[in-house]
Design an enzyme around this catalytic site. Structure first.
Site, PDB file in Angstrom:
ATOM      1  N   HIS A  81       0.837  -1.215   0.000  1.00 35.22           N
ATOM      2  CA  HIS A  81       0.000   0.000   0.000  1.00 35.22           C
ATOM      3  C   HIS A  81       0.867   1.258   0.000  1.00 35.22           C
ATOM      4  CE1 HIS A  81      -3.290  -2.679   1.993  1.00 35.22           C
ATOM      5  NE2 HIS A  81      -3.032  -3.016   0.745  1.00 35.22           N
ATOM      6  N   HIS A 238      -9.410  -1.697  -4.820  1.00 31.09           N
ATOM      7  CA  HIS A 238      -8.277  -2.054  -3.961  1.00 31.09           C
ATOM      8  C   HIS A 238      -7.325  -3.008  -4.667  1.00 31.09           C
ATOM      9  CE1 HIS A 238      -5.897  -2.315  -0.380  1.00 31.09           C
ATOM     10  NE2 HIS A 238      -5.752  -3.610  -0.678  1.00 31.09           N
ATOM     11  N   ASP A 242      -3.315  -2.524  -5.033  1.00 30.34           N
ATOM     12  CA  ASP A 242      -2.270  -3.533  -4.790  1.00 30.34           C
ATOM     13  C   ASP A 242      -1.415  -3.752  -6.039  1.00 30.34           C
ATOM     14  OD1 ASP A 242      -2.915  -4.107  -2.139  1.00 30.34           O
ATOM     15  OD2 ASP A 242      -4.151  -5.847  -2.653  1.00 30.34           O
ATOM     16  N   HIS A 265      -0.906 -10.921  -5.226  1.00 27.45           N
ATOM     17  CA  HIS A 265       0.510 -10.565  -5.078  1.00 27.45           C
ATOM     18  C   HIS A 265       1.456 -11.576  -5.724  1.00 27.45           C
ATOM     19  CE1 HIS A 265      -0.643  -7.255  -2.616  1.00 27.45           C
ATOM     20  NE2 HIS A 265      -1.198  -8.026  -1.700  1.00 27.45           N
TER      21      HIS A 265
HETATM   22 ZN   LIG Z   1      -3.902  -4.555  -0.359  1.00 20.32          ZN
END
Ligand SMILES: [Zn+2]
Length: 307
Positions: A81, A238, A242, A265
């Site tokens: 973030h 969001h 990311d 991720h």
């Molecule tokens: Zn996040």
């Protein structure tokens, strides 16, 4: 390769306190200006010798719940973030000092980091930065997740999520990068989780600092947060937040249109490593990282599709 952009840092050092999402520990974080061509650095000031860790994809050591970067045994987790705020505000050179293993979570979005950067003052460094771009389509997939890169003069991210929940079925959003658009459309979107996962994580010692103050929490019946959502499609926004943070671990601004389906991720990092392929300077540490990456690649049946 590609266009050039003016490098930026911050005018003044600024510091603040927060809590780590997974450790639940109080953290002191400071942001410090750096000269042109320095890049983005983290420093663990609580450890002996106060080690530095450069924020690049080759230093990513873990991607299971958040993005962790590390160097010779010292690490910093949940960098995404803050990295997203740095990407969004166009910061090239900065030193982040923290006295704990985890970047504070604040409200689960990038809003507080954006406000810190604005308060510190953004400084134009009168030195240009390279912007990375490819001249051909490039895609990568893992199970049903996929990221496709298309050459484009601007940075655009089109993201689709599709969770097995009525509130999160097939949500798609296209973000056209500018600093103002980042602040308005992306920076305030909070992280989210299912209540059952949060409870399971707490049992395993994760998400100790997790609460309705720093995440949107969902169960079968809906959203548990009394204030509701900040945007009707806050979840997909969001995921873009990311993605921008993980993408910034490339080490310089990137241009192109990224069409992203359900990535997280882990695939984001594999994608950036693949983009960087052969471009990273070699040292003992990056060789070790290469080896562990190719192992995980084989285990997860990861494929780079011919473009
Ligand atoms: Zn996040």
């Amino acid at each position: 390769m590609g266009m050039r952009r003016v490098q930026k840092t911050i005018e003044n050092r600024i510091e603040c306190n927060g809590v780590g999402l997974h450790t639940g520990k109080e953290v002191l974080l400071s942001l410090n200006p750096l000269p042109p061509d320095s890049g983005i650095w983290f420093r663990r000031v609580d450890l002996p010798h106060k080690p530095y860790i450069k924020a690049t994809a080759n230093h990513v050591t873990q991607t299971s719940l958040c993005t962790v970067i590390g160097n010779n045994g010292s690490g910093v987790s949940t960098v995404e973030h803050l990295m997203s705020a740095l990407a969004g505000m166009g910061i090239h050179n900065i030193l982040v000092e923290i006295d704990a293993p985890e970047v504070p979570i604040f409200d689960g979005s990038a809003q507080h980091f954006v406000e810190l950067l604005q308060e510190a003052g953004i400084k134009n460094q009168k030195v240009s930065s390279e912007v990375f771009a490819l001249d051909k389509k490039f895609s990568i997939s893992q199970e049903d997740k996929k990221i496709t890169y298309y050459p484009n003069k601007e940075l655009i991210v089109s993201f689709t999520i599709d969770f097995d929940h009525p509130l999160m079925k097939e949500q798609e959003y296209t973000f056209r990068f500018s600093e103002d658009n980042f602040v308005d459309e992306i920076s305030r979107a909070r992280t989210f989780g299912f209540l059952r996962d949060v409870e399971a994580m707490k049992k395993c010692g994760y998400a100790r600092g997790g609460s309705l103050e720093n995440a949107v929490v969902i169960d079968e019946n809906g959203i548990l947060n009394p204030e509701g959502l900040r945007y009707p499609n806050e979840f997909v926004r969001h995921k873009i937040l990311d993605f921008l943070g993980d993408l910034y671990l490339y080490g310089m601004p990137v241009r192109g249109h990224f069409v992203v389906y359900k990535s997280g991720h882990t695939l984001n990092n594999l994608f950036i490593k693949a983009l960087k392929n052969g471009k990273e300077e070699k040292d003992a540490h990056s060789d070790f990282q290469e080896a562990s990456l190719s192992m995980s690649v084989n285990q997860r049946a990861f494929t780079i599709l011919p473009a």
